[in-house]
Scaffold this motif. Structure first.
Motif, short mmCIF file in Angstrom:
data_model
loop_
_atom_site.label_atom_id
_atom_site.label_comp_id
_atom_site.label_asym_id
_atom_site.label_seq_id
_atom_site.Cartn_x
_atom_site.Cartn_y
_atom_site.Cartn_z
N TYR A 84 -10.86 -0.49 3.56
CA TYR A 84 -10.83 -0.50 5.02
C TYR A 84 -11.66 -1.66 5.55
O TYR A 84 -12.47 -2.24 4.81
CB TYR A 84 -11.36 0.83 5.58
CG TYR A 84 -12.88 0.97 5.57
CD1 TYR A 84 -13.61 0.90 6.76
CD2 TYR A 84 -13.59 1.17 4.39
CE1 TYR A 84 -14.99 1.03 6.76
CE2 TYR A 84 -14.95 1.29 4.38
CZ TYR A 84 -15.67 1.23 5.57
OH TYR A 84 -17.03 1.33 5.57
N ALA A 135 0.85 -1.19 0.00
CA ALA A 135 0.00 0.00 0.00
C ALA A 135 0.88 1.24 0.00
O ALA A 135 2.01 1.22 0.49
CB ALA A 135 -0.90 0.01 1.23
N THR A 136 0.36 2.32 -0.53
CA THR A 136 1.08 3.58 -0.44
C THR A 136 1.11 4.06 1.00
O THR A 136 2.13 4.59 1.47
CB THR A 136 0.41 4.64 -1.33
OG1 THR A 136 0.31 4.13 -2.68
CG2 THR A 136 1.18 5.95 -1.34
N SER A 137 0.01 3.87 1.72
CA SER A 137 -0.02 4.23 3.13
C SER A 137 -1.07 3.39 3.85
O SER A 137 -2.02 2.92 3.24
CB SER A 137 -0.35 5.73 3.31
OG SER A 137 -1.62 6.04 2.78
N GLU A 138 -0.85 3.17 5.14
CA GLU A 138 -1.80 2.48 6.00
C GLU A 138 -2.08 3.36 7.21
O GLU A 138 -1.20 4.09 7.67
CB GLU A 138 -1.26 1.12 6.44
CG GLU A 138 -1.08 0.13 5.31
CD GLU A 138 -0.66 -1.25 5.79
OE1 GLU A 138 -0.99 -1.60 6.95
OE2 GLU A 138 0.00 -1.96 5.02
N HIS A 139 -3.30 3.28 7.73
CA HIS A 139 -3.73 4.17 8.79
C HIS A 139 -4.59 3.41 9.79
O HIS A 139 -5.25 2.43 9.45
CB HIS A 139 -4.57 5.33 8.22
CG HIS A 139 -3.95 6.00 7.03
ND1 HIS A 139 -3.24 7.17 7.12
CD2 HIS A 139 -3.91 5.63 5.71
CE1 HIS A 139 -2.81 7.52 5.92
NE2 HIS A 139 -3.20 6.60 5.04
N LEU A 188 -8.08 11.19 6.44
CA LEU A 188 -7.12 11.08 5.34
C LEU A 188 -6.66 12.45 4.84
O LEU A 188 -5.57 12.57 4.28
CB LEU A 188 -7.72 10.27 4.18
CG LEU A 188 -7.94 8.79 4.48
CD1 LEU A 188 -8.58 8.10 3.27
CD2 LEU A 188 -6.64 8.09 4.86
N VAL A 220 -1.82 8.54 -3.97
CA VAL A 220 -1.58 9.67 -3.07
C VAL A 220 -2.80 10.57 -3.07
O VAL A 220 -3.25 11.02 -4.14
CB VAL A 220 -0.33 10.45 -3.51
CG1 VAL A 220 -0.11 11.67 -2.61
CG2 VAL A 220 0.90 9.54 -3.50
N ARG A 270 -6.25 1.30 4.29
CA ARG A 270 -5.10 1.31 3.38
C ARG A 270 -5.44 2.16 2.17
O ARG A 270 -6.59 2.20 1.71
CB ARG A 270 -4.70 -0.09 2.95
CG ARG A 270 -5.77 -0.84 2.18
CD ARG A 270 -5.20 -2.08 1.50
NE ARG A 270 -4.32 -1.72 0.41
CZ ARG A 270 -3.39 -2.53 -0.09
NH1 ARG A 270 -3.23 -3.74 0.40
NH2 ARG A 270 -2.63 -2.14 -1.09
N TRP A 297 -8.83 0.08 10.55
CA TRP A 297 -7.65 -0.03 9.70
C TRP A 297 -8.03 0.40 8.28
O TRP A 297 -9.04 -0.03 7.74
CB TRP A 297 -7.14 -1.47 9.71
CG TRP A 297 -5.99 -1.74 8.78
CD1 TRP A 297 -4.67 -1.56 9.04
CD2 TRP A 297 -6.07 -2.27 7.45
NE1 TRP A 297 -3.92 -1.95 7.95
CE2 TRP A 297 -4.75 -2.38 6.97
CE3 TRP A 297 -7.14 -2.64 6.62
CZ2 TRP A 297 -4.47 -2.85 5.69
CZ3 TRP A 297 -6.86 -3.12 5.35
CH2 TRP A 297 -5.53 -3.22 4.90
N ASN A 345 -3.98 3.09 -1.77
CA ASN A 345 -3.07 2.97 -2.91
C ASN A 345 -3.21 4.23 -3.74
O ASN A 345 -4.30 4.57 -4.19
CB ASN A 345 -3.41 1.74 -3.76
CG ASN A 345 -2.80 0.48 -3.20
OD1 ASN A 345 -3.02 0.15 -2.03
ND2 ASN A 345 -2.04 -0.24 -4.01
#
Length: 339
Positions: free
Chosen positions: A92, A35-39, A125, A55, A51, A49, A53
């Motif tokens: 998510y 993933a580009t980022s996870e939160h 986000l 920006v 994720r 949770w 993909n």
């Protein structure tokens, strides 16, 4: 509408097999888990949770996929991460499912909290002023509720494998049972009765229903990447306790808190030109029921996936991707033109 316990058990078995026989993919370009980022986003009751993909703020309008259940997970949307070539794709797990927190507090199991969960994700986000909301099964009800509550943040709403009304759903599944072979239909009815037969009698009949309407026999086998992803990011998986509390023991009988649920009236409150219904040809969400919903939504569109069931996203991933890609591109273009 609902993620099936029997289906989830089968996927769990496949994941166990994968862990024994399949190494995790080593090619990041082919690995869904990159993933580009996870939160971990704070929501009422805990943290969920998420994720991403792509920006946020780059490319076309973001899209968030809302999984079914109640109690399901995001994993069956993995094949749609290819959409991140043009826009951020957000997946998510709802609270008490998959990779998210599991407080197991029934006070959290309310549709309005699940809708608020979506808005909390959008805000957390940052930079997501509007997004496409694509909900499948139970997730389609959440997508509609969100679109009605937050039209200013909804670029479009896709109601996939459409569940909006429990009474319509139960009527539909019982009509589908009637279409099964007589012996299978009779067994299912007996299993739903006051004195059901043993599990070894009921389970094959239920499996026959799923094979017809939720996971066709000709569906592609899970790839090593799919299996490895489920192993790595399945979390605690499907939450049967949540499913039973909100829905009930089977697809054919709703005894939980959603027994009287019906949000079809919200169709009159949303912009139909920004709504699309999608079902499989053999979907549990019967086409005639969805056509009734379509008639209540002036300007909305309908797509039917040939050969697909309620699980068409994993059965016909290329078709699903093409439908969603075309829809969002058209809505984005119309938005730029001010239509």
């Amino acid at each position: 509408m609902i993620v099936k316990p029997l289906l989830v058990a089968a996927l769990a078995l496949l994941a166990v097999t994968a862990s024994a026989q399949t190494a995790l993919p080593t090619d990041p370009a082919a690995d869904w888990s990159v993933a580009t980022s996870e939160h971990r986003v704070p929501v009422e009751g805990g943290k969920v949770w998420v994720r991403v993909n792509g920006v946020i703020g780059e490319g076309e309008t973001p899209v968030i996929f809302i999984h079914g259940g109640p109690g399901g997970t995001h994993v069956n949307f993995g094949s749609l991460l290819s959409l991140a070539d043009t826009r951020p794709v957000i997946l998510y797990d709802q609270l008490d499912s998959g990779m998210s927190d599991h407080p197991e507090n029934a006070a959290n199991w309310r549709p309005e909290r699940f809708v608020a969960e979506l808005e909390a994700i959008r805000k957390a986000l940052g930079g997501v002023e509007r997004w496409h909301v694509i909900g499948h099964s139970w997730g389609s009800a959440l997508a509609l509720e969100y679109a009605a509550a937050y039209p200013e943040h909804t670029a479009s709403a896709v109601l996939s494998g459409t569940f909006l009304s429990t009474s319509h759903w139960i009527t539909g599944t019982n009509l589908l049972i009637r279409d099964l072979p007589d012996d299978v239909a009779a067994t299912i009815r007996a299993c739903e009765g006051p004195t059901p037969p043993a599990a070894n009698v009921c389970e094959p009949a239920t499996a026959a229903f799923y094979a017809a309407y939720n996971g066709r026999p000709d569906r592609p086998a899970p790839t090593p990447v799919m299996l490895a992803y489920r192993q790595r990011y399945g979390g605690k998986g499907f939450n049967a306790t949540l499913y039973n509390a909100m829905w009930g023991p089977t697809e054919f009988r709703a005894s939980g808190s959603l027994a009287g649920y019906d949000v079809s009236g919200l169709l009159a409150r949303v912009d139909g030109k920004r709504v699309m219904f999608v079902v499989g040809q053999y979907d549990e969400a019967r086409l005639d029921t969805v056509q009734d919903f379509l008639a209540l939504t002036p300007g909305a569109e309908l797509a039917v996936v040939p050969g697909g069931s309620h699980a068409y996203i994993t059965e016909r991933p290329e078709v699903a991707e093409a439908i969603f890609r075309d829809w969002m591109a058209r809505k984005d273009a119309q938005g730029r033109e001010g239509k």
